[in-house]
Design an enzyme around this catalytic site. Sequence first.
Site, PDB file in Angstrom:
ATOM      1  N   HIS A  74       0.825  -1.213   0.000  1.00  0.00           N
ATOM      2  CA  HIS A  74       0.000   0.000   0.000  1.00  0.00           C
ATOM      3  C   HIS A  74       0.854   1.256   0.000  1.00  0.00           C
ATOM      4  CE1 HIS A  74       0.892  -0.582   4.324  1.00  0.00           C
ATOM      5  NE2 HIS A  74       0.890   0.750   4.356  1.00  0.00           N
ATOM      6  N   ASP A  76       1.284   5.115   1.600  1.00  0.00           N
ATOM      7  CA  ASP A  76       0.946   6.031   2.695  1.00  0.00           C
ATOM      8  C   ASP A  76       1.094   7.453   2.188  1.00  0.00           C
ATOM      9  OD1 ASP A  76       0.508   4.091   4.654  1.00  0.00           O
ATOM     10  OD2 ASP A  76       2.605   4.061   5.273  1.00  0.00           O
ATOM     11  N   HIS A  80      -1.749  10.721   6.090  1.00  0.00           N
ATOM     12  CA  HIS A  80      -1.896   9.538   6.948  1.00  0.00           C
ATOM     13  C   HIS A  80      -1.505   9.861   8.394  1.00  0.00           C
ATOM     14  CE1 HIS A  80      -1.850   5.488   8.365  1.00  0.00           C
ATOM     15  NE2 HIS A  80      -0.569   5.239   8.174  1.00  0.00           N
TER      16      HIS A  80
END
Length: 257
Positions: A74, A76, A80
Amino acid sequence: MANTTLWNLVADLKSPKYKWVDLTHELSPETPHWYGFKPLQQDLLFDYADGTPKDKLAPMRCYQYSVASQYGTHVDAPIHFHADGRSLSNIEVNELVFPLVIIDKSAECAANPDFILTVDDIKDWEKNYGKIPEGAFVAFRSDWHKKANLDNPDENGIPHYPGWDVKAIKWLVEERNIGAIGHEPADTDPGFITTREGAYPYPGEQYILSVDRFQIEVMRNLDQLPPTGAIIITAFPRLKHAVGFPARAFAIAPKEE
């Protein structure tokens, strides 16, 4: 006459001179992910299996997915960890392609699962491979993607996994003006820091996102690439206000002669 320079470039990159390496874990309920997230959930909305349209819609198969924003491989985004940071929808498309630098510390991580990548490690790398280019994506290779459990807990359930020293990330940003970082564990910081009682939470991750860079976590197959010479392409949805999302990342590298 049309300019076909870019078409020719694509054809060249797809020729036998280069290899394409997927750096992404397959997305499923079994995908490696941070322990605080539930597995991906997949619910069938429509199905063409019996050939009967549902509610007079075309017979098709369609799912609804429920997944944490930082699940599996994933991205970030700065937002975040920082409320005033950019979200995924604010990241421009020309920020998704980088020269790829791979710092291989897999042997050290095999010997010491609490290994931390330092400024000296980066300087030693540069002695062998040259100066890290501006705007590079710097990936920390640990071969952690081969672990059945990213947390690698001991007999007492305490996690042990490698990570970055925050000073190393600061050096890369301040001295080399890198574009992004990536790694194979689910955290930027090593387990002995993220689980230390009373410690400042996630100093490395806090820092890299505070300086308007994004990072890719839970990467794989970095062992299939050279330390220098490859490029990396990162892709993810342009999701409004998104703090992160499962990503697709891949590299293109010259084949060894």
